[in-house]
Design a protein around this motif. Structure first.
Motif, PDB file in Angstrom:
ATOM      1  N   PRO A   1     -15.405  17.394 -37.494  1.00 35.05           N
ATOM      2  CA  PRO A   1     -15.365  18.544 -38.347  1.00 35.05           C
ATOM      3  C   PRO A   1     -16.597  19.508 -38.359  1.00 35.05           C
ATOM      4  CG  PRO A   1     -15.077  15.439 -39.028  1.00 35.05           C
ATOM      5  CD  PRO A   1     -15.170  16.229 -37.676  1.00 35.05           C
ATOM      6  N   THR A   2     -17.011  18.966 -37.263  1.00 37.84           N
ATOM      7  CA  THR A   2     -18.601  19.563 -36.851  1.00 37.84           C
ATOM      8  C   THR A   2     -18.360  21.192 -35.844  1.00 37.84           C
ATOM      9  OG1 THR A   2     -19.284  18.545 -35.126  1.00 37.84           O
ATOM     10  CG2 THR A   2     -20.560  18.272 -37.381  1.00 37.84           C
ATOM     11  N   VAL A   3     -16.907  20.481 -35.663  1.00 35.38           N
ATOM     12  CA  VAL A   3     -16.713  21.847 -34.084  1.00 35.38           C
ATOM     13  C   VAL A   3     -15.353  22.609 -35.079  1.00 35.38           C
ATOM     14  CG1 VAL A   3     -15.470  21.991 -32.246  1.00 35.38           C
ATOM     15  CG2 VAL A   3     -17.752  20.124 -32.209  1.00 35.38           C
ATOM     16  N   GLY A   4     -14.493  21.620 -35.896  1.00 39.64           N
ATOM     17  CA  GLY A   4     -13.056  22.626 -36.216  1.00 39.64           C
ATOM     18  C   GLY A   4     -12.305  22.663 -35.436  1.00 39.64           C
ATOM     19  N   MET A   5     -11.383  23.647 -35.939  1.00 38.58           N
ATOM     20  CA  MET A   5     -10.156  23.841 -34.578  1.00 38.58           C
ATOM     21  C   MET A   5      -9.583  24.950 -34.646  1.00 38.58           C
ATOM     22  SD  MET A   5      -6.020  23.297 -35.126  1.00 38.58           S
ATOM     23  CE  MET A   5      -6.080  24.194 -36.815  1.00 38.58           C
ATOM     24  N   PHE A   6      -9.455  25.564 -32.730  1.00 40.04           N
ATOM     25  CA  PHE A   6      -8.925  27.295 -33.274  1.00 40.04           C
ATOM     26  C   PHE A   6      -8.146  27.088 -33.035  1.00 40.04           C
ATOM     27  CE2 PHE A   6     -13.640  26.397 -31.898  1.00 40.04           C
ATOM     28  CZ  PHE A   6     -14.273  27.259 -32.910  1.00 40.04           C
ATOM     29  N   LEU A   7      -7.331  27.792 -33.004  1.00 36.60           N
ATOM     30  CA  LEU A   7      -6.292  28.666 -32.296  1.00 36.60           C
ATOM     31  C   LEU A   7      -6.125  30.049 -32.218  1.00 36.60           C
ATOM     32  CD1 LEU A   7      -4.086  28.128 -35.795  1.00 36.60           C
ATOM     33  CD2 LEU A   7      -4.428  26.428 -34.069  1.00 36.60           C
ATOM     34  N   GLN A   8      -5.509  30.090 -31.401  1.00 34.67           N
ATOM     35  CA  GLN A   8      -5.444  31.428 -30.659  1.00 34.67           C
ATOM     36  C   GLN A   8      -4.266  32.365 -30.036  1.00 34.67           C
ATOM     37  OE1 GLN A   8      -6.450  32.322 -26.575  1.00 34.67           O
ATOM     38  NE2 GLN A   8      -8.646  33.351 -26.805  1.00 34.67           N
ATOM     39  N   MET A   9      -3.768  33.743 -31.216  1.00 33.17           N
ATOM     40  CA  MET A   9      -2.483  33.939 -30.490  1.00 33.17           C
ATOM     41  C   MET A   9      -2.892  35.143 -29.362  1.00 33.17           C
ATOM     42  SD  MET A   9      -0.033  36.331 -31.265  1.00 33.17           S
ATOM     43  CE  MET A   9      -0.950  36.846 -32.647  1.00 33.17           C
ATOM     44  N   ALA A  10      -1.913  35.186 -28.473  1.00 42.39           N
ATOM     45  CA  ALA A  10      -2.108  36.313 -27.467  1.00 42.39           C
ATOM     46  C   ALA A  10      -0.159  37.104 -27.736  1.00 42.39           C
ATOM     47  CB  ALA A  10      -2.120  36.160 -26.646  1.00 42.39           C
ATOM     48  N   LEU A  11      -0.566  38.487 -28.217  1.00 44.92           N
ATOM     49  CA  LEU A  11       0.962  39.002 -27.851  1.00 44.92           C
ATOM     50  C   LEU A  11       1.118  40.136 -26.574  1.00 44.92           C
ATOM     51  CD1 LEU A  11       3.851  40.308 -28.724  1.00 44.92           C
ATOM     52  CD2 LEU A  11       2.244  41.453 -30.368  1.00 44.92           C
ATOM     53  N   LEU A  12       1.593  39.920 -26.288  1.00 44.45           N
ATOM     54  CA  LEU A  12       1.839  40.916 -24.544  1.00 44.45           C
ATOM     55  C   LEU A  12       3.255  41.619 -25.081  1.00 44.45           C
ATOM     56  CD1 LEU A  12       1.129  41.961 -22.032  1.00 44.45           C
ATOM     57  CD2 LEU A  12       2.793  39.910 -20.946  1.00 44.45           C
ATOM     58  N   TYR A  13       2.715  43.179 -24.731  1.00 46.11           N
ATOM     59  CA  TYR A  13       3.865  43.514 -25.397  1.00 46.11           C
ATOM     60  C   TYR A  13       3.783  45.559 -24.951  1.00 46.11           C
ATOM     61  CZ  TYR A  13       0.236  46.220 -28.484  1.00 46.11           C
ATOM     62  OH  TYR A  13      -0.366  47.234 -28.846  1.00 46.11           O
TER      63      TYR A  13
ATOM     64  N   ILE B   1      -1.946  43.689 -24.655  1.00 43.14           N
ATOM     65  CA  ILE B   1      -2.328  42.401 -25.080  1.00 43.14           C
ATOM     66  C   ILE B   1      -2.924  42.700 -25.707  1.00 43.14           C
ATOM     67  CG2 ILE B   1      -3.793  41.936 -23.821  1.00 43.14           C
ATOM     68  CD1 ILE B   1      -2.826  39.464 -23.106  1.00 43.14           C
ATOM     69  N   ARG B   2      -2.208  41.784 -26.987  1.00 44.15           N
ATOM     70  CA  ARG B   2      -3.612  41.938 -28.826  1.00 44.15           C
ATOM     71  C   ARG B   2      -3.790  40.108 -28.649  1.00 44.15           C
ATOM     72  NH1 ARG B   2      -1.383  45.274 -33.812  1.00 44.15           N
ATOM     73  NH2 ARG B   2      -3.660  44.357 -35.114  1.00 44.15           N
ATOM     74  N   VAL B   3      -4.741  40.131 -28.474  1.00 42.43           N
ATOM     75  CA  VAL B   3      -5.340  38.545 -29.411  1.00 42.43           C
ATOM     76  C   VAL B   3      -5.961  38.332 -30.324  1.00 42.43           C
ATOM     77  CG1 VAL B   3      -6.879  36.701 -27.875  1.00 42.43           C
ATOM     78  CG2 VAL B   3      -6.099  38.568 -26.053  1.00 42.43           C
ATOM     79  N   HIS B   4      -5.761  37.205 -31.294  1.00 42.45           N
ATOM     80  CA  HIS B   4      -6.449  37.177 -32.322  1.00 42.45           C
ATOM     81  C   HIS B   4      -6.711  35.341 -32.075  1.00 42.45           C
ATOM     82  CE1 HIS B   4      -5.247  40.610 -34.629  1.00 42.45           C
ATOM     83  NE2 HIS B   4      -3.868  40.179 -33.947  1.00 42.45           N
ATOM     84  N   THR B   5      -8.237  35.435 -32.543  1.00 44.61           N
ATOM     85  CA  THR B   5      -8.481  34.224 -32.734  1.00 44.61           C
ATOM     86  C   THR B   5      -9.303  33.469 -33.629  1.00 44.61           C
ATOM     87  OG1 THR B   5      -8.989  34.439 -29.626  1.00 44.61           O
ATOM     88  CG2 THR B   5     -10.609  32.568 -31.516  1.00 44.61           C
ATOM     89  N   LEU B   6      -8.900  32.537 -34.088  1.00 44.94           N
ATOM     90  CA  LEU B   6      -9.150  32.075 -35.864  1.00 44.94           C
ATOM     91  C   LEU B   6      -9.840  30.786 -35.318  1.00 44.94           C
ATOM     92  CD1 LEU B   6      -9.071  32.055 -38.680  1.00 44.94           C
ATOM     93  CD2 LEU B   6      -6.783  30.732 -38.486  1.00 44.94           C
ATOM     94  N   ARG B   7     -11.116  30.089 -36.119  1.00 45.04           N
ATOM     95  CA  ARG B   7     -11.515  29.940 -36.656  1.00 45.04           C
ATOM     96  C   ARG B   7     -11.672  28.286 -37.654  1.00 45.04           C
ATOM     97  NH1 ARG B   7     -16.410  26.924 -38.451  1.00 45.04           N
ATOM     98  NH2 ARG B   7     -17.375  24.896 -37.369  1.00 45.04           N
ATOM     99  N   CYS B   8     -10.938  27.674 -37.866  1.00 45.57           N
ATOM    100  CA  CYS B   8     -10.037  26.409 -38.755  1.00 45.57           C
ATOM    101  C   CYS B   8     -10.993  25.418 -39.396  1.00 45.57           C
ATOM    102  CB  CYS B   8      -8.668  26.053 -38.966  1.00 45.57           C
ATOM    103  SG  CYS B   8      -7.747  26.952 -38.172  1.00 45.57           S
ATOM    104  N   LEU B   9     -11.454  24.796 -40.399  1.00 44.57           N
ATOM    105  CA  LEU B   9     -12.419  24.027 -40.947  1.00 44.57           C
ATOM    106  C   LEU B   9     -11.832  23.072 -41.063  1.00 44.57           C
ATOM    107  CD1 LEU B   9     -14.330  25.440 -43.703  1.00 44.57           C
ATOM    108  CD2 LEU B   9     -15.020  25.233 -41.480  1.00 44.57           C
TER     109      LEU B   9
END
Length: 395
Positions: free
Chosen positions: A93-105, A114-122
């Protein structure tokens, strides 16, 4: 044709009962949007997760060559995808979870980007916190997409049963793990998901899942297509249309709110015939059909018609002139409703009580009544059905 659009990331539109005068603006808007919106081509989408979570699958309009990727021949601002995640290991819980979406177009100019979105979730560690922070829009969207897949593979009856079962599983889990009085005879719902049964029932009564042959095949397929590409922000209003009583709207309804930059809409009513009066006027915004219904009761007074539409007789209402000849506040409301989804242009339809054939479409959207599909339950009956199932599982 729909499968080609789905596999290539394309789009399809259905114009039921097309009328060249009434629906011209809608058709022109659809063509203009398709030709001018920002688009990319030859795209590959991949979602990466931090340790402890993995991607179980995707849902949307794409072609699958690799289970880890989504291949899209075309990608634009009106496309939405859903990823299903699987929890494999314990998360910190102190670190969280990370998601990264990459779109190559490839852009229209031929540049490869390339387009990248990074999200940190609690991360939460208790069931009460999980239910307290639940997202109703995303939960319903996931249930709807799974129901559509089940409908294609096993039929609408199996899809409705699965959706009802999943709704019951969520509420049973809350009752078992979070309720302070598990033996209570009352139906206990989590605050964030208290309307989940209502939205599930409404979805089961939609054209995409409703049983019977009164739903046209092309209409059913179009709704299925739209549901799998629907933005999370529009899920609730798509499943449960907004009904606005015009005869009781406040003095500020239809006026511009400078602080928020939007036109104020009237308060909404529940979708039940008990709320409909023959001496009133209602506006229903039905996103699936891309229609804005103006329902006029047979006992409505000429004075109310004069205030709202600048006419004294219901027969003088002309659909193509409502947005220019109506009172400024009514014009403002219609304009604001069109801004809900900029990708489409909703047609305005006048429905006169017990006179217009289109009234059946309006009445079908009163999903809290006992009518149509979805097990032919009213909302109260469906709540009782869900409650009985939870009580049975607890015993």
């Amino acid at each position: 044709m729909g499968h080609v659009c789905k596999a290539t990331g394309g789009n399809q539109q259905l114009f039921l009962n097309f009328h060249p005068v009434r629906d011209y603006a809608r058709l022109a808007h659809s063509l203009r949007r398709s030709l001018t919106r920002d688009s990319g081509y030859a795209g590959i989408i991949r979602l990466r997760c931090s340790r402890g979570v993995c991607v179980k699958g995707y849902n949307g309009h794409y072609y699958c060559q690799d289970p880890l990727d989504m291949d899209v021949a075309g990608i634009d601002a009106d496309k939405t995808f859903m990823a299903y995640l699987q929890h494999d290991e314990k998360l910190d819980p102190t670190v969280g979870m990370f998601l990264q979406m990459a779109l190559l177009y490839t852009t229209r100019q031929g540049s490869r980007r390339i387009r990248v979105h990074t999200l940190r979730c609690l991360v939460v560690t208790t069931m009460p916190t999980l239910f307290r922070t639940a997202d109703l829009e995303v939960t319903l969207g996931a249930l709807a997409r799974r129901a559509i897949v089940c409908s294609v593979e096993r039929g609408t009856k199996a899809a409705r049963e699965e959706m009802s079962e999943q709704c019951g599983n969520i509420l049973f889990s809350y009752r078992k793990n979070c309720a302070s009085t598990p033996s209570s005879g009352h139906l206990i719902l989590p605050e964030a998901l208290k309307l989940l049964p209502l939205y599930c029932l409404s979805l089961m009564k939609s054209s995409s899942l409703r049983p019977g042959t009164e739903v046209r095949v092309d209409e059913r397929v179009q709704e299925m297509f739209d549901l799998q590409n629907l933005h999370a922000a529009h899920v609730l209003s798509w499943v449960y249309p907004r009904l606005y009583p015009m005869h009781t709207m406040s003095a500020t309804a239809g006026t511009f709110d400078e602080s928020k930059g939007v036109i104020i809409l009237p308060n909404t009513e529940g979708l039940t015939s008990n709320k409909i009066s023959s001496s009133a006027v209602y506006i229903m915004h039905d996103l699936p059909s891309q229609h804005i219904y103006i329902w006029v009761g047979q006992k409505v007074s000429p004075k109310l018609l004069e205030i709202l539409f600048n006419v004294e007789d219901v027969d003088a209402l002309v659909e193509t002139e409502l947005e220019t000849r109506s009172a400024p506040r009514v014009c403002g409301i219609l304009k604001e409703l069109r801004q809900v989804r900029s990708a489409v242009h909703d047609s305005v339809l006048v429905v006169r009580e017990k006179r217009d054939p289109l009234e059946s479409l309006f009445l079908q959207r009163l999903v809290e009544d006992k009518m149509g599909g979805g097990g032919n339950w009213s909302y109260v009956e469906y709540l009782c059905h869900v409650h009985r199932n939870i009580q049975y599982r607890l015993s």
